[in-house]
Enzyme design. Structure first.
Site, mmCIF file in Angstrom:
data_model
loop_
_atom_site.group_PDB
_atom_site.id
_atom_site.type_symbol
_atom_site.label_atom_id
_atom_site.label_comp_id
_atom_site.label_asym_id
_atom_site.label_seq_id
_atom_site.Cartn_x
_atom_site.Cartn_y
_atom_site.Cartn_z
ATOM 1 N N ASP A 1 -5.689 -48.061 30.125
ATOM 2 C CA ASP A 1 -5.590 -46.799 29.397
ATOM 3 C C ASP A 1 -6.278 -46.928 28.044
ATOM 4 O O ASP A 1 -6.391 -48.024 27.481
ATOM 5 C CB ASP A 1 -4.134 -46.359 29.242
ATOM 6 C CG ASP A 1 -3.297 -47.332 28.435
ATOM 7 O OD1 ASP A 1 -3.394 -48.548 28.689
ATOM 8 O OD2 ASP A 1 -2.536 -46.889 27.550
ATOM 9 N N GLU B 1 -0.318 -48.923 27.688
ATOM 10 C CA GLU B 1 -0.243 -49.753 26.487
ATOM 11 C C GLU B 1 -0.488 -48.936 25.225
ATOM 12 O O GLU B 1 0.127 -49.181 24.184
ATOM 13 C CB GLU B 1 -1.269 -50.883 26.586
ATOM 14 C CG GLU B 1 -1.013 -52.032 25.619
ATOM 15 C CD GLU B 1 -1.619 -51.840 24.238
ATOM 16 O OE1 GLU B 1 -1.263 -52.588 23.317
ATOM 17 O OE2 GLU B 1 -2.462 -50.924 24.070
#
Length: 375
Positions: free
Chosen positions: A71, A134
């Protein structure tokens, strides 16, 4: 011939995986890992796609886990190239995630492919813990995968997180710990009234000022062997009073503490609550913590990383605990963990980029890490 991480890095960048979207990033990794003999387990929690992949040697060799994320933060406007194009210009790879940290994931996967090809991977177990959460709230990512790993009794001997830790030159910094972080919102209630009649009012600003003074009057500590001094920063004070002759009914402050291993989030919360009880009996307080400080002291794993860095880059690999937070703060409960990755000067910026040759050097460095850690 060494596996080139560039095509995989480009393929990952072309997935617009802004947290918590995946946009095909995990499928790209599955396509690269399956031919190498990795068992693939897609783990979806909430809206977040996660991937755990493992290649077992069948023997009793060490288990090295690589942790990373696909991500990315939102790209913003004004890029030199499209943030999800994966363009290369003058030997530089551009794109959101080129540094943080799709480039790092691609570099380790290329290193793993070489380790499989030359037999190094057969000396132990290699695994990948890849999350899509994250850069977000980090509730349905690494923490949930770690719970699953514990349930399945999959416990690595060591874990390398591929965050971009290098400051100016590849390998100049190895993160062996991170400070903890706790944030607070404080609402002090008073009694509204006319400023000319303060005896009929209770000014919450005065109470809040006393609270903040006590919180900031003295350093929290002097630092420790591995950590810099803890810091408390007041980030906002709001009253919303547009009239100059009214004592307001409430005052609000927000603050953040980045703390070392002298403290715990719970003890800092208790300290703040104690001051509030004394100075502002009528109050509300809410707290959130991204984790306590952690430290992986020098030992076989950290020393293996230092040897790999020295051999591949000539750097000494300064052991450091500064900066923000990472998912290493969760992994430390499972096994020794450290962070080593690309030069992070452009992470989260417009035109995030990395030189292609540096990406290839990072893959070579990760190859050395695999050799050192798997014996």
């Amino acid at each position: 011939m060494a596996t080139d991480p560039l095509p995989l890095a480009q393929a990952l960048i072309r997935c617009a995986s802004v947290t918590p979207a995946d946009d095909g990033a995990m499928a790209v990794l599955e396509g690269a890992l399956a031919p190498l003999g990795f068992e693939l387990m897609r783990l979806r929690f909430g809206e977040v796609e996660n991937l755990f992949a493992i290649r077992r040697s069948g023997g009793n060799g060490p288990h090295l886990c690589f942790a990373g994320h696909t991500d990315v933060v939102p790209p913003g406007e004004g890029w030199r190239h499209g943030p999800f194009d994966g363009a290369v210009e003058d030997g530089v790879l551009y794109g959101r995630g080129a540094v943080d940290m799709k480039g790092g994931v691609a570099a380790f996967l290329a290193a793993a492919a070489d380790a499989v090809a030359d037999g190094t991977a057969d000396r132990g177990t290699l695994s990948f813990l890849i999350t899509g959460d994250e850069e977000g709230v980090a509730t349905d990512g690494t923490t949930r995968v770690l719970d699953w790993m514990e349930e399945k009794r999959i416990i690595p001997d060591m874990c390398l997180v591929g965050e971009p830790t290098s400051r100016a030159r590849l390998g100049d910094t190895i993160k062996v710990g991170r400070r903890g972080s706790v944030s607070a919102e404080i609402i002090v209630h008073g009694t509204q009234g006319h400023v000319a009649y303060p005896d009929r009012a209770d000014n919450p600003i005065h109470r809040l000022v006393r609270v903040l003074h006590r919180l900031t009057a003295a350093p929290l500590d002097a630092g420790t062997e591995w950590f810099q001094p803890s810091t408390l920063q007041v980030t906002s004070v709001d009253v919303g009073n547009l009239t100059g002759n009214i004592v307001p009914a409430r005052a609000v402050a927000r603050l953040n503490i980045r703390f070392n291993d002298t403290h715990k989030a719970a003890s800092l919360e208790a300290w703040i609550r104690g001051i509030l009880a004394e100075e502002a009996p009528r109050h509300e307080a809410s707290f959130s913590s991204s984790g306590d400080a952690f430290l992986t002291k020098p030992g076989p794993f950290v020393e293996a990383l230092q040897r790999a860095v020295r051999a591949e880059t000539g750097e000494e690999g300064l052991l450091d605990t500064g900066g923000g937070t990472s998912d290493a703060r969760f992994i430390t409960r499972l096994c020794p963990v450290a962070e080593l990755g690309a030069v992070g000067t452009t992470m989260h910026k417009l035109d995030e980029c990395t030189p292609v040759e540096e990406l290839r050097r990072l893959s070579s460095l990760y190859g050395a890490v695999i050799r050192e850690c798997l014996g």
